[in-house]
Design a protein around this motif. Structure first.
Motif, short mmCIF file in Angstrom:
data_model
loop_
_atom_site.label_atom_id
_atom_site.label_comp_id
_atom_site.label_asym_id
_atom_site.label_seq_id
_atom_site.Cartn_x
_atom_site.Cartn_y
_atom_site.Cartn_z
N LYS A 190 -88.51 -6.82 -3.31
CA LYS A 190 -87.31 -6.44 -2.59
C LYS A 190 -86.45 -7.68 -2.35
CE LYS A 190 -89.46 -2.47 -0.28
NZ LYS A 190 -89.73 -1.80 1.01
N ASP A 191 -85.32 -7.47 -1.69
CA ASP A 191 -84.44 -8.60 -1.42
C ASP A 191 -85.12 -9.60 -0.48
OD1 ASP A 191 -84.02 -6.34 0.44
OD2 ASP A 191 -82.74 -7.74 1.49
N GLU A 192 -84.76 -10.86 -0.62
CA GLU A 192 -85.37 -11.96 0.14
C GLU A 192 -84.30 -12.68 0.93
OE1 GLU A 192 -87.55 -14.17 2.01
OE2 GLU A 192 -88.74 -13.20 0.43
N ASP A 193 -84.52 -12.83 2.25
CA ASP A 193 -83.50 -13.50 3.07
C ASP A 193 -83.97 -14.82 3.67
OD1 ASP A 193 -85.26 -12.64 4.98
OD2 ASP A 193 -83.88 -11.22 5.93
N TYR A 194 -85.12 -15.30 3.22
CA TYR A 194 -85.59 -16.63 3.65
C TYR A 194 -85.97 -17.40 2.40
CZ TYR A 194 -88.19 -20.31 6.05
OH TYR A 194 -88.62 -21.53 6.51
N PHE A 195 -85.09 -18.30 1.97
CA PHE A 195 -85.32 -18.96 0.69
C PHE A 195 -84.55 -20.28 0.63
CE2 PHE A 195 -81.44 -16.57 0.26
CZ PHE A 195 -80.63 -17.33 -0.56
N SER A 196 -84.92 -21.10 -0.34
CA SER A 196 -84.17 -22.32 -0.63
C SER A 196 -83.58 -22.26 -2.03
CB SER A 196 -85.08 -23.55 -0.50
OG SER A 196 -86.19 -23.45 -1.39
N ARG A 197 -84.15 -21.41 -2.89
CA ARG A 197 -83.71 -21.32 -4.29
C ARG A 197 -83.56 -19.85 -4.65
NH1 ARG A 197 -87.23 -24.62 -8.51
NH2 ARG A 197 -86.10 -26.32 -7.48
N ALA A 198 -82.35 -19.40 -4.89
CA ALA A 198 -82.09 -17.98 -5.16
C ALA A 198 -82.73 -17.54 -6.47
CB ALA A 198 -80.60 -17.71 -5.19
N CYS A 199 -83.39 -16.41 -6.43
CA CYS A 199 -84.01 -15.79 -7.61
C CYS A 199 -85.01 -16.72 -8.28
CB CYS A 199 -82.95 -15.33 -8.61
SG CYS A 199 -81.82 -14.09 -7.94
N ARG A 200 -85.46 -17.73 -7.52
CA ARG A 200 -86.44 -18.71 -8.01
C ARG A 200 -85.95 -19.43 -9.27
NH1 ARG A 200 -89.16 -14.24 -6.92
NH2 ARG A 200 -89.58 -13.79 -9.12
N ILE A 201 -84.64 -19.63 -9.37
CA ILE A 201 -84.04 -20.30 -10.53
C ILE A 201 -83.64 -21.72 -10.13
CG2 ILE A 201 -82.06 -20.33 -12.10
CD1 ILE A 201 -82.08 -17.29 -12.05
N LYS A 202 -84.14 -22.69 -10.85
CA LYS A 202 -83.80 -24.08 -10.58
C LYS A 202 -82.30 -24.29 -10.72
CE LYS A 202 -84.78 -28.79 -12.16
NZ LYS A 202 -85.51 -29.63 -13.15
N GLY A 203 -81.69 -24.92 -9.71
CA GLY A 203 -80.26 -25.16 -9.71
C GLY A 203 -79.48 -24.16 -8.90
N MET A 204 -80.14 -23.11 -8.42
CA MET A 204 -79.45 -22.11 -7.60
C MET A 204 -79.84 -22.29 -6.13
SD MET A 204 -79.15 -18.67 -9.95
CE MET A 204 -78.10 -17.91 -8.70
N GLU A 205 -79.65 -23.54 -5.65
CA GLU A 205 -79.83 -23.86 -4.25
C GLU A 205 -78.47 -23.85 -3.57
OE1 GLU A 205 -83.14 -25.47 -6.65
OE2 GLU A 205 -81.01 -25.97 -6.69
N PHE A 206 -78.35 -23.12 -2.47
CA PHE A 206 -77.06 -22.95 -1.82
C PHE A 206 -76.91 -23.78 -0.54
CE2 PHE A 206 -77.50 -19.39 -4.61
CZ PHE A 206 -76.22 -19.15 -5.09
N GLY A 207 -77.82 -24.70 -0.30
CA GLY A 207 -77.69 -25.62 0.82
C GLY A 207 -77.75 -24.93 2.17
N LYS A 208 -76.92 -25.45 3.11
CA LYS A 208 -76.94 -24.94 4.48
C LYS A 208 -76.54 -23.47 4.57
CE LYS A 208 -75.93 -29.45 6.56
NZ LYS A 208 -74.97 -30.22 7.41
N GLY A 209 -75.72 -23.03 3.63
CA GLY A 209 -75.27 -21.64 3.67
C GLY A 209 -76.36 -20.62 3.42
#
Length: 381
Positions: free
Chosen positions: A242-261
């Motif tokens: 399901k959707d995940e709202d606690y993460f550092s890397r979206a969709c577990r893809i390297k380079g898809m880190e959105f920082g503080k947002g």
């Protein structure tokens, strides 16, 4: 008004080009059966508005759906149901049908309420404008959408779906024709509170069946039906998470880190197949799009984007052809990958710079499919 015959799915009944009617829950009593017998005795036919062997059930969307079959919105659970439809024709291959349900009640804890739901099917070509087409396509392919089974070109989730019709249904200017299904519902309480929820379409498998059934009827009315009706026989893919709202890397893809947002975001890993891959990042508070990325390789589904990538690379160092826009916030690239063309696209509202996220997603796709990098400095096989 023009009548059109839709023989698909064993129909053969003439359905008016435009129909509007109100259907209310009907009493299932002995009186109704008695009335039916009286009609027969009077030589007035075998129609009856009750139950038993003379029962007549309403049909919707050019005869594709029958009252009392399938999902809850077609049930006979009280309230009122209205429908309005315009059938496609060979001269005007566009159509639309809407089924709306309204019911009222009282809750001991919250008072009176009105519940409304609406299910809409649209038959017609993809939008002509490139920005509108990309936005329209993402509506049905992003988020938790999964590909249709049995090689059918399209996707569904629990609330909506899209099916691209065979090439024989294309418009004269070459745009594919598609059938879409959308739904919305909500409850309004007497104290002024409103709540939106699902329209109870019965899950993704049910949506797929509703969609294909309507498509068969629509194609028959438009005069472009294939020799055999389209069918859904295999299970519909279930997403692994399901959707995940606690993460550092979206969709577990390297380079898809959105920082503080990241604290205000959630992501959904969509289907990951040879023909399809998606990653959706949304605002947690209202579910609005923050960044969506898609890969489409299924030929008919990718044909919806024909003409959008253009004939030149989108920017220096990119392989293939494509376009990056500031207005509309979309990026589309088409390139050969593992012996066939794949189309990659990304959307984001506003003017935020999202190229690095698109590069990351593109790298993930090319690595998985085993082809040369599409993005500059990217990675692949």
């Amino acid at each position: 008004m023009t009548d059109e015959t839709s023989p698909a799915d064993g129909g053969g009944r003439a359905w008016p080009g435009r129909v509007k009617r109100l259907v209310r829950a009907r009493p299932k009593t002995a009186l109704a059966v008695t009335a039916a017998v009286a009609l027969v005795a009077a030589g007035l036919g075998t129609w009856a508005a009750g139950t038993g062997p003379f029962e007549s059930r309403d049909r919707y969307c050019w005869g594709a759906w029958e009252e009392g079959s399938g999902p809850e919105f077609l049930g006979d659970g009280g309230g009122s149901r209205t429908s309005e439809e315009t059938a496609p024709t060979p001269k005007r291959p566009r159509g639309r049908c809407t089924v709306a349900i309204r019911s009222e009640g009282t809750s001991s804890s919250t008072g009176d309420y009105v519940r409304k739901a609406e299910v809409t099917v649209t038959y017609g070509p993809a939008p002509r404008d490139a920005a509108e087409r990309v936005e329209w396509l993402d509506t049905y392919l992003g988020g938790s959408a999964v590909p249709l089974p049995d090689g059918l070109p399209g996707a569904v989730d629990e609330d909506r779906g899209l099916l691209v019709l065979p090439e024989r249904c294309d418009t004269p200017d070459g745009r594919p024709t598609a059938v879409t299904i959308d739904s919305e519902s909500g409850t309004d309480w007497s104290d002024g509170v409103s709540l939106s929820d699902g329209a109870e379409l019965g899950g993704a498998r049910s949506v797929a069946e509703l969609l294909v059934s309507a498509a068969n009827r629509g194609m028959a009315a438009a005069g472009c039906a294939p020799g055999r009706p389209l069918r859904v026989t295999s299970p519909v893919l279930t997403l692994a998470e399901k959707d995940e709202d606690y993460f550092s890397r979206a969709c577990r893809i390297k380079g898809m880190e959105f920082g503080k947002g990241t604290n205000g975001l959630e992501y959904q890993v969509g289907a990951v197949t040879r023909d399809f891959q998606s990653c959706s990042v949304r605002l947690r508070r209202d579910g609005d799009r923050y960044f969506d990325a898609l890969m489409v390789a299924q030929p008919r589904l990718a044909a919806l984007l024909d003409g959008v990538p253009g004939r030149e690379p989108p920017a220096r160092g990119w392989r293939g052809t494509g376009v990056f826009t500031d207005i509309g916030g979309y990026k589309v690239v088409r390139a050969e990958c593992a012996g066939r063309p794949v189309t990659l696209m990304a959307l984001a509202p506003g003017t935020r710079e999202t190229t690095r996220y698109f590069v990351a997603f593109t790298n993930a796709v090319t690595q998985r499919l085993g082809c040369a990098p599409v993005a500059p400095g990217g990675s692949g096989r």
